[in-house]
Design a protein around this motif. Structure first.
Motif, short mmCIF file in Angstrom:
data_model
loop_
_atom_site.label_atom_id
_atom_site.label_comp_id
_atom_site.label_asym_id
_atom_site.label_seq_id
_atom_site.Cartn_x
_atom_site.Cartn_y
_atom_site.Cartn_z
N GLN A 1 10.21 3.37 -9.25
CA GLN A 1 8.93 2.90 -9.78
C GLN A 1 7.90 2.74 -8.65
N LEU A 2 8.35 2.16 -7.55
CA LEU A 2 7.44 1.98 -6.41
C LEU A 2 6.97 3.34 -5.90
N ASP A 3 7.90 4.25 -5.79
CA ASP A 3 7.58 5.59 -5.31
C ASP A 3 6.56 6.27 -6.23
N SER A 4 6.76 6.09 -7.53
CA SER A 4 5.86 6.77 -8.48
C SER A 4 4.45 6.16 -8.44
N ARG A 5 4.34 4.94 -7.95
CA ARG A 5 3.01 4.32 -7.81
C ARG A 5 2.43 4.57 -6.42
N GLY A 6 3.16 5.29 -5.60
CA GLY A 6 2.63 5.67 -4.29
C GLY A 6 3.03 4.77 -3.15
N PHE A 7 4.06 3.94 -3.35
CA PHE A 7 4.55 3.07 -2.27
C PHE A 7 5.81 3.67 -1.65
N LYS A 8 5.78 3.86 -0.35
CA LYS A 8 6.95 4.42 0.34
C LYS A 8 7.69 3.27 1.03
N VAL A 9 8.78 2.85 0.43
CA VAL A 9 9.48 1.68 0.99
C VAL A 9 10.95 1.98 1.31
N LYS A 10 11.32 3.23 1.28
CA LYS A 10 12.73 3.54 1.58
C LYS A 10 12.94 3.53 3.08
N PRO B 1 -3.64 5.00 -8.29
CA PRO B 1 -2.46 5.04 -7.44
C PRO B 1 -2.44 3.83 -6.50
N ARG B 2 -1.26 3.40 -6.15
CA ARG B 2 -1.05 2.28 -5.22
C ARG B 2 -1.54 0.94 -5.78
N VAL B 3 -1.64 0.88 -7.09
CA VAL B 3 -1.75 -0.43 -7.75
C VAL B 3 -0.44 -0.62 -8.48
N PHE B 4 0.28 -1.69 -8.14
CA PHE B 4 1.62 -1.89 -8.69
C PHE B 4 1.68 -3.18 -9.51
N PRO B 5 2.04 -3.08 -10.80
CA PRO B 5 2.11 -4.30 -11.63
C PRO B 5 3.32 -5.14 -11.24
N TRP C 1 -11.56 3.57 10.24
CA TRP C 1 -10.18 3.14 10.49
C TRP C 1 -9.23 3.89 9.57
N LYS C 2 -7.98 3.96 10.04
CA LYS C 2 -6.90 4.50 9.21
C LYS C 2 -5.87 3.41 9.03
N MET C 3 -5.31 3.35 7.85
CA MET C 3 -4.26 2.36 7.57
C MET C 3 -2.98 2.73 8.31
N VAL C 4 -2.48 1.82 9.12
CA VAL C 4 -1.18 2.09 9.75
C VAL C 4 -0.09 1.14 9.24
N THR C 5 -0.52 0.03 8.65
CA THR C 5 0.46 -0.96 8.16
C THR C 5 1.39 -0.31 7.14
N ASN C 6 2.68 -0.58 7.29
CA ASN C 6 3.66 0.06 6.39
C ASN C 6 3.56 -0.52 4.97
N ASP C 7 4.02 0.28 4.02
CA ASP C 7 3.87 -0.10 2.61
C ASP C 7 4.66 -1.35 2.24
N LEU C 8 5.80 -1.56 2.89
CA LEU C 8 6.60 -2.74 2.53
C LEU C 8 5.86 -4.02 2.93
N SER C 9 5.24 -4.01 4.10
CA SER C 9 4.46 -5.18 4.52
C SER C 9 3.30 -5.40 3.56
N MET C 10 2.60 -4.32 3.22
CA MET C 10 1.47 -4.47 2.29
C MET C 10 1.94 -5.03 0.95
N LEU C 11 3.12 -4.57 0.55
CA LEU C 11 3.67 -5.03 -0.73
C LEU C 11 3.96 -6.53 -0.69
N PHE C 12 4.51 -7.00 0.42
CA PHE C 12 4.81 -8.44 0.54
C PHE C 12 3.53 -9.28 0.54
N PHE C 13 2.52 -8.82 1.27
CA PHE C 13 1.25 -9.57 1.25
C PHE C 13 0.65 -9.54 -0.15
N GLY C 14 0.76 -8.38 -0.79
CA GLY C 14 0.25 -8.26 -2.16
C GLY C 14 0.97 -9.20 -3.11
#
Ligand code: FMN
Length: 186
Positions: free
Chosen positions: A166-175, A62-66, A6-19
Motif C-alpha cells: 500500500q505504501l509503495d502504491s502511494r509512492g512511499f519507498k520504505v523497504k 501521489p504521496r498522500v497516505f491515509p 532544493w531537492k528532497m533528500v530526507t528518506n520516506d520512512l522519516s517523512m512518514l514518521f513525522f507525518g
C-alpha cells in the motif's frame, strides 16, 4: 523546496514518521473540537490497508497516505464511557515502572470486568473467531477486552507485505535495500 532550488533528500520512512505525528495530533484535535460541538466520532484504523481504495475515492495525489479515517456525526445514543485501565497502569512519571504479575492481573481484571458489565462484546456480537488450532472455550459470559485484543495481535497482519504494498502504491519507498541490511550488520 523546488521553488527555492532544493531537492528532497530526507528518506520516506522519516517523512512518514513525522507525518504520523502531525496527522495524529490533527485527528485528535478534530475529535476534541467535534466533542465541544456535541458531536461524536470514531476513528477507523484500517485506512492504511485500504489506502488504494481511499486514494481512488478521494482523488488523493501521489504521496498522500491515509493513516486513519474519522467518522463524525450527532450521536443517536449516549453510551457509557468505555472501561479504562487503572490510571496507575497507564500514566507514569519519569519512567516506566516495574509491574508485578499481581498488578497486571488486577488491571486486566478491571478492564475485562468493566466490558463484561457493559455487555460490550455481547451487544456488538464482535467475538473474533479463532483461526488456528486453539479450541474455542469463550462465551459472551467471559469473552472480554484482553482476550479480544490478544486475538487481534495474535492472529492478524503477520506479514508486513500488505502494508508495504500500500505504501509503495502511494509512492512511499520504505523497504530496506540489500546494501542497507549488510551495512547494518557490520
Ligand atoms: C488509531 C485508532 C483506530 C481505531 N479504529 C477503530 C475501528 O476501526 N473501529 C472502531 O469501531 N473503533 C476504532 N477505534 C476507536 C476506538 O474504539 C475508540 O478510540 C475507543 O472507542 C475510544 O473511545 P472512548 O474514548 O470513548 O473509550 C480506533 C481508535 C484509534 C485511536
Amino acid at each position: 523546496m523546488e521553488k527555492r532550488g532544493w531537492k528532497m533528500v530526507t528518506n520516506d520512512l522519516s517523512m512518514l514518521f513525522f507525518g504520523l505525528q502531525d496527522a495524529s495530533l490533527m485527528a485528535e484535535n478534530m475529535v476534541i473540537a467535534a466533542e465541544s460541538f456535541g458531536m461524536g466520532s470514531c476513528f477507523l484504523g484500517a485506512a492504511p490497508y485500504i489506502a488504494d481504495k481511499i486514494a481512488r475515492k478521494y482523488k488523493l495525489p501521489p504521496r498522500v497516505f491515509p493513516l486513519v479515517q474519522l467518522v463524525m456525526g450527532y450521536p443517536a445514543e449516549n453510551p457509557p464511557p468505555r472501561p479504562r485501565y487503572p490510571i496507575s497502569f497507564t500514566l507514569f512519571e519519569d519512567k516506566y515502572p516495574e509491574m508485578t504479575d499481581d498488578e497486571i492481573n488486577k488491571a486486566m481484571r478491571q478492564m475485562d470486568e468493566g466490558y463484561l458489565a457493559q455487555g460490550y462484546y455481547r451487544k456488538g456480537k464482535v467475538k473474533i473467531p479463532l483461526e488456528g488450532e486453539r479450541e474455542e472455550t469463550f462465551t459472551y459470559d467471559n469473552y472480554s477486552w484482553t482476550e479480544h485484543i490478544s486475538r487481534k495481535w495474535g492472529q492478524w497482519y503477520e506479514s508486513p507485505t500488505e502494508l508495504l504494498t500500500q505504501l509503495d502504491s502511494r509512492g512511499f519507498k520504505v523497504k530496506l535495500a540489500e546494501n542497507d541490511k549488510s551495512r547494518a550488520a557490520e
